[in-house]
Design a protein around this motif. Structure first.
Motif, PDB file in Angstrom:
ATOM      1  N   SER A  96      38.190  35.695  39.713  1.00 38.65           N
ATOM      2  CA  SER A  96      39.253  36.574  39.201  1.00 38.65           C
ATOM      3  C   SER A  96      39.512  37.720  40.187  1.00 38.65           C
ATOM      4  N   ASN A  97      38.441  38.258  40.819  1.00 42.06           N
ATOM      5  CA  ASN A  97      38.642  39.297  41.842  1.00 42.06           C
ATOM      6  C   ASN A  97      39.480  38.753  42.995  1.00 42.06           C
ATOM      7  N   ALA A  98      39.151  37.519  43.440  1.00 41.44           N
ATOM      8  CA  ALA A  98      39.877  36.931  44.569  1.00 41.44           C
ATOM      9  C   ALA A  98      41.372  36.833  44.241  1.00 41.44           C
ATOM     10  N   ARG A 137      43.021  38.626  41.932  1.00 39.72           N
ATOM     11  CA  ARG A 137      43.621  39.948  41.702  1.00 39.72           C
ATOM     12  C   ARG A 137      43.797  40.761  42.984  1.00 39.72           C
ATOM     13  N   TYR A 138      42.904  40.504  43.983  1.00 39.57           N
ATOM     14  CA  TYR A 138      42.993  41.302  45.214  1.00 39.57           C
ATOM     15  C   TYR A 138      43.575  40.505  46.386  1.00 39.57           C
ATOM     16  N   THR A 139      44.367  39.460  46.059  1.00 46.95           N
ATOM     17  CA  THR A 139      45.035  38.701  47.118  1.00 46.95           C
ATOM     18  C   THR A 139      46.538  38.716  46.835  1.00 46.95           C
ATOM     19  N   ARG A 185      36.343  32.380  48.920  1.00 45.64           N
ATOM     20  CA  ARG A 185      36.981  33.010  50.077  1.00 45.64           C
ATOM     21  C   ARG A 185      38.441  33.315  49.728  1.00 45.64           C
ATOM     22  N   ASP A 186      38.910  34.476  50.095  1.00 47.02           N
ATOM     23  CA  ASP A 186      40.332  34.763  49.859  1.00 47.02           C
ATOM     24  C   ASP A 186      40.961  35.321  51.123  1.00 47.02           C
ATOM     25  N   THR A 187      42.279  35.318  51.143  1.00 50.15           N
ATOM     26  CA  THR A 187      42.991  35.870  52.302  1.00 50.15           C
ATOM     27  C   THR A 187      43.680  37.172  51.883  1.00 50.15           C
ATOM     28  N   TYR A 197      43.396  41.542  50.478  1.00 50.91           N
ATOM     29  CA  TYR A 197      43.423  42.863  51.100  1.00 50.91           C
ATOM     30  C   TYR A 197      42.167  43.165  51.917  1.00 50.91           C
ATOM     31  N   GLY A 198      41.049  42.564  51.526  1.00 51.50           N
ATOM     32  CA  GLY A 198      39.793  42.837  52.232  1.00 51.50           C
ATOM     33  C   GLY A 198      39.199  44.172  51.805  1.00 51.50           C
ATOM     34  N   ILE A 199      37.951  44.399  52.237  1.00 51.82           N
ATOM     35  CA  ILE A 199      37.232  45.620  51.847  1.00 51.82           C
ATOM     36  C   ILE A 199      36.718  46.299  53.117  1.00 51.82           C
ATOM     37  N   TYR A 226      32.183  51.290  40.734  1.00 53.20           N
ATOM     38  CA  TYR A 226      32.545  51.584  42.123  1.00 53.20           C
ATOM     39  C   TYR A 226      33.774  50.753  42.482  1.00 53.20           C
ATOM     40  N   ARG A 227      34.797  51.445  42.894  1.00 53.66           N
ATOM     41  CA  ARG A 227      36.012  50.731  43.288  1.00 53.66           C
ATOM     42  C   ARG A 227      36.440  51.206  44.659  1.00 53.66           C
ATOM     43  N   VAL A 228      36.982  50.271  45.442  1.00 55.06           N
ATOM     44  CA  VAL A 228      37.475  50.639  46.764  1.00 55.06           C
ATOM     45  C   VAL A 228      38.780  51.411  46.573  1.00 55.06           C
ATOM     46  N   SER A 229      39.634  50.856  45.724  1.00 60.56           N
ATOM     47  CA  SER A 229      40.880  51.557  45.423  1.00 60.56           C
ATOM     48  C   SER A 229      41.034  51.565  43.909  1.00 60.56           C
ATOM     49  N   THR A 230      40.876  52.774  43.303  1.00 62.57           N
ATOM     50  CA  THR A 230      40.911  52.872  41.839  1.00 62.57           C
ATOM     51  C   THR A 230      42.256  52.408  41.291  1.00 62.57           C
ATOM     52  N   GLY A 256      44.019  45.327  36.269  1.00 61.30           N
ATOM     53  CA  GLY A 256      43.273  45.133  35.016  1.00 61.30           C
ATOM     54  C   GLY A 256      41.767  45.147  35.204  1.00 61.30           C
ATOM     55  N   GLY A 257      41.283  45.714  36.313  1.00 65.46           N
ATOM     56  CA  GLY A 257      39.838  45.726  36.562  1.00 65.46           C
ATOM     57  C   GLY A 257      39.139  46.828  35.788  1.00 65.46           C
ATOM     58  N   THR A 258      37.843  46.634  35.534  1.00 64.22           N
ATOM     59  CA  THR A 258      37.059  47.644  34.823  1.00 64.22           C
ATOM     60  C   THR A 258      36.064  48.316  35.757  1.00 64.22           C
ATOM     61  N   GLY A 259      35.863  47.748  36.956  1.00 67.97           N
ATOM     62  CA  GLY A 259      34.875  48.300  37.895  1.00 67.97           C
ATOM     63  C   GLY A 259      33.465  47.829  37.567  1.00 67.97           C
ATOM     64  N   LEU A 260      33.337  46.878  36.641  1.00 67.70           N
ATOM     65  CA  LEU A 260      31.998  46.428  36.234  1.00 67.70           C
ATOM     66  C   LEU A 260      31.722  44.974  36.629  1.00 67.70           C
ATOM     67  N   GLY A 261      32.780  44.277  37.112  1.00 70.41           N
ATOM     68  CA  GLY A 261      32.664  42.833  37.386  1.00 70.41           C
ATOM     69  C   GLY A 261      31.517  42.492  38.335  1.00 70.41           C
ATOM     70  N   LEU A 262      31.468  43.145  39.510  1.00 68.42           N
ATOM     71  CA  LEU A 262      30.450  42.784  40.508  1.00 68.42           C
ATOM     72  C   LEU A 262      29.054  43.241  40.070  1.00 68.42           C
ATOM     73  N   SER A 263      29.014  44.291  39.236  1.00 69.73           N
ATOM     74  CA  SER A 263      27.728  44.727  38.688  1.00 69.73           C
ATOM     75  C   SER A 263      27.168  43.624  37.786  1.00 69.73           C
ATOM     76  N   ILE A 264      28.046  43.026  36.983  1.00 71.31           N
ATOM     77  CA  ILE A 264      27.619  41.912  36.111  1.00 71.31           C
ATOM     78  C   ILE A 264      27.150  40.750  36.980  1.00 71.31           C
ATOM     79  N   GLY A 316      40.922  39.336  54.538  1.00 70.80           N
ATOM     80  CA  GLY A 316      40.375  38.688  53.345  1.00 70.80           C
ATOM     81  C   GLY A 316      38.881  38.890  53.220  1.00 70.80           C
ATOM     82  N   SER A 317      38.301  38.273  52.192  1.00 71.59           N
ATOM     83  CA  SER A 317      36.880  38.466  51.902  1.00 71.59           C
ATOM     84  C   SER A 317      36.216  37.128  51.618  1.00 71.59           C
ATOM     85  N   LEU A 318      34.896  37.127  51.830  1.00 71.94           N
ATOM     86  CA  LEU A 318      34.102  35.945  51.495  1.00 71.94           C
ATOM     87  C   LEU A 318      32.903  36.415  50.683  1.00 71.94           C
TER      88      LEU A 318
HETATM   89  P1  ADP Z   1      37.051  45.634  39.384  1.00 66.66           P
HETATM   90  O1  ADP Z   1      37.035  45.363  37.947  1.00 66.66           O
HETATM   91  O2  ADP Z   1      37.613  46.977  39.736  1.00 66.66           O
HETATM   92  O3  ADP Z   1      37.628  44.526  40.184  1.00 66.66           O
HETATM   93  P2  ADP Z   1      34.527  44.808  40.501  1.00 66.66           P
HETATM   94  O4  ADP Z   1      33.153  45.309  40.220  1.00 66.66           O
HETATM   95  O5  ADP Z   1      34.819  43.396  40.195  1.00 66.66           O
HETATM   96  O6  ADP Z   1      35.505  45.809  39.766  1.00 66.66           O
HETATM   97  O7  ADP Z   1      34.817  45.048  42.035  1.00 66.66           O
HETATM   98  C1  ADP Z   1      34.523  46.319  42.587  1.00 66.66           C
HETATM   99  C2  ADP Z   1      35.537  46.674  43.670  1.00 66.66           C
HETATM  100  O8  ADP Z   1      35.351  45.805  44.786  1.00 66.66           O
HETATM  101  C3  ADP Z   1      36.956  46.463  43.225  1.00 66.66           C
HETATM  102  O9  ADP Z   1      37.468  47.601  42.604  1.00 66.66           O
HETATM  103  C4  ADP Z   1      37.660  46.142  44.538  1.00 66.66           C
HETATM  104  O10 ADP Z   1      38.035  47.354  45.138  1.00 66.66           O
HETATM  105  C5  ADP Z   1      36.585  45.496  45.390  1.00 66.66           C
HETATM  106  N1  ADP Z   1      36.730  44.028  45.419  1.00 66.66           N
HETATM  107  C6  ADP Z   1      36.047  43.126  44.692  1.00 66.66           C
HETATM  108  N2  ADP Z   1      36.401  41.866  45.020  1.00 66.66           N
HETATM  109  C7  ADP Z   1      37.331  41.971  45.990  1.00 66.66           C
HETATM  110  C8  ADP Z   1      38.105  41.020  46.773  1.00 66.66           C
HETATM  111  N3  ADP Z   1      37.953  39.715  46.598  1.00 66.66           N
HETATM  112  N4  ADP Z   1      38.965  41.507  47.682  1.00 66.66           N
HETATM  113  C9  ADP Z   1      39.089  42.857  47.873  1.00 66.66           C
HETATM  114  N5  ADP Z   1      38.410  43.784  47.185  1.00 66.66           N
HETATM  115  C10 ADP Z   1      37.534  43.373  46.253  1.00 66.66           C
END
Ligand code: ADP
Length: 446
Positions: free
Chosen positions: A329-331, A333-335, A357-359, A361-363, A376-380, A387-395, A416-418
């Motif tokens: 879902s992150n891939a 939402r951030y592509t 892997r996505d192509t 915005y990248g981090i 923690y978000r790169v861009s709030t 629709g992010g909560t900032g908790l996805g990667l923590s889970i 992009g990101s991998l």
């Molecule tokens: P969120 O619900 O905000 O997506 P996550 O914990 O899933 O929270 O991700 C934390 C932050 O990492 C995101 O706010 C986003 O900035 C960055 N991020 C996560 N996945 C990607 C991705 N595939 N491409 C770019 N940025 C990402």
């Protein structure tokens, strides 16, 4: 040769010459020059032997040498010995003071510190806190640390030495209520330092924090469900004047509901030490992830699935699905529209790797170490918009910890990101038509 030593030397030579001259004179008077000279020479030698014996006796008896005044080489030697001895005594006193100061400092430490012999694993030294936290007594000196601290799982840990886990959490052998954090520091080729810290208070606070978040989330869930339910019943087209306000309210209540659900998921994962150990069929899992990604993407991205492993996993179907779908879902939402998202499951040594892997915005590199932290978000703004909560990667991180798997992230801004999840060999098993129960040899999840 220093001046005073040279004068003492000449003085002794002068005395010798005077004695011999007096002997020659006396011999001449008595008519037996050689006899008297020989007796006098023997007397001088005997006197020197006597002085030498005195010095040796004092040195062997480790007597305190007195300061002397006379002249001559023997008195000079006594003076030198006296000076050397006093200097050594002063140095010894200084070292003892230093040692006492170090001991006092070590005893003032709130952490238990134990010096252990690397080869024999015997206790060499310990501070005061080691008695209160680990129960070590004077009689423990020279005994095996593993035996002394029986209830602690130390034997394996010490045997593993440098390759051991750097830290170990265990209950204190003195009081099971005390939780200790143990660290083994290898500070020389011969010795280890075992440091034990009382972390009971910290753990209690952490538990209080977890309980608080879980309770608040739980309490918020019911009212939110009611508000969300009623808002859903209102169709914005029925109230044209209120349409923008209504749809914003619906969006925000949806976000809050998701936030509460994610917080509850995190609390649940934190409270668990292990998860159900099921066979996770990866072919249907990848198909489900693809369907979910398509639903989220709405044909705005190219989705590619590569299933190359021929393996399935051991673990919790529900939690692994939650972790994988968070990455997918992150891939999405951030592509940006038109980008490609590749989901790949492949072998890696004896284990397996699932990568997304996505192509997008990248981090930026500076953010990578922190992106699995809560909120923690790169861009709030971008996270909120999508629709992010900032908790996805923590889970994701918590689920992976419970599966002894690790997350690796590579990313380049604008490219992009991998995100790759690496599973150990004992987490994979050959794909079978029917899911079979895991053999007991592989059945524990730490
Ligand atoms: P969120 O619900 O905000 O997506 P996550 O914990 O899933 O929270 O991700 C934390 C932050 O990492 C995101 O706010 C986003 O900035 C960055 N991020 C996560 N996945 C990607 C991705 N595939 N491409 C770019 N940025 C990402």
């Amino acid at each position: 040769m220093p001046l005073h030593f040279r004068s003492a030397w000449f003085k002794t030579l002068g005395q010798l010459v005077a004695v011999l001259a007096a002997a020659v004179l006396l011999g001449w008077l008595l008519g037996h020059v050689w006899l008297v000279l020989t007796v006098a020479a023997l007397g001088v030698v005997a006197w020197h032997y006597w002085r030498l014996r005195k010095v040796l006796l004092r040195l062997t008896a480790r007597q305190r040498i007195q300061s002397v005044h006379g002249e001559g080489v023997w008195n000079e030697l006594d003076r030198l010995l006296y000076r050397g001895q006093s200097e050594m005594r002063t140095r010894k006193r200084h070292l003892l003071d230093l040692l006492r100061a170090y001991r006092a400092a070590a005893d003032a430490l709130p952490d238990a510190v134990v010096v252990v012999d690397r080869n024999t694993q015997r206790v060499q030294w310990f501070n005061k806190a080691a008695t209160t936290l680990l129960g070590l007594q004077r009689s423990s000196l020279g005994t095996s640390l593993g035996d002394r601290l029986q209830p602690l799982p130390l034997s394996h840990w010490l045997a593993a030495g440098r390759n051991a886990e750097p830290m170990l959490d265990a209950a204190s052998p003195v009081d099971p209520e005390l939780r200790l954090n143990l660290r083994l520091i290898s500070y020389s080729d011969e010795y280890w330092l075992l440091v034990a810290r009382d972390v009971s208070k910290m753990l209690r606070l952490e538990q209080m924090r977890q309980d608080f978040v879980a309770n608040v989330s739980h309490e918020l869930r019911t009212p939110l469900t009611v508000v969300h339910g009623y808002l859903d019943m209102l169709d914005p087209t029925d109230f044209p004047d209120w349409a923008p306000i209504l749809s914003e309210m619906q969006k925000q209540s949806q976000r809050m509901t998701q936030l509460v659900e994610d917080l509850l998921t995190l609390s649940r994962l934190e409270a668990q030490d292990s998860l159900p150990d099921e066979s996770v069929a990866m072919a249907p899992m990848l198909a489900t992830l693809k369907r979910e990604a398509e639903a989220l993407s709405q044909r705005r991205h190219n989705l590619v699935v590569q299933d190359e492993a021929g393996f399935d996993l051991w673990g919790s179907n529900k939690e692994l699905h939650s972790a994988f779908s968070n990455l997918v879902s992150n891939a999405v939402r951030y592509t940006p529209v038109g980008g490609t998202i590749t989901l790949r499951f492949a072998r890696e040594g004896d284990g397996a790797v699932l990568s997304v892997r996505d192509t997008g915005y990248g981090i930026p590199q500076a953010h990578l170490p922190r992106i699995t932290e809560r909120f923690y978000r790169v861009s709030t703004s971008r996270s909120r918009e999508s629709g992010g909560t900032g908790l996805g990667l923590s889970i994701v991180k918590h689920v992976l910890n419970l599966h002894q798997a690790r997350l690796e992230v590579e990313s380049e801004v604008g490219q992009g990101s991998l995100f790759s999840i690496h599973f150990n060999a004992d987490r994979v098993h050959p794909r079978e038509p029917d899911s079979t129960p895991r053999p007991s040899s592989q059945s524990q999840i730490a």
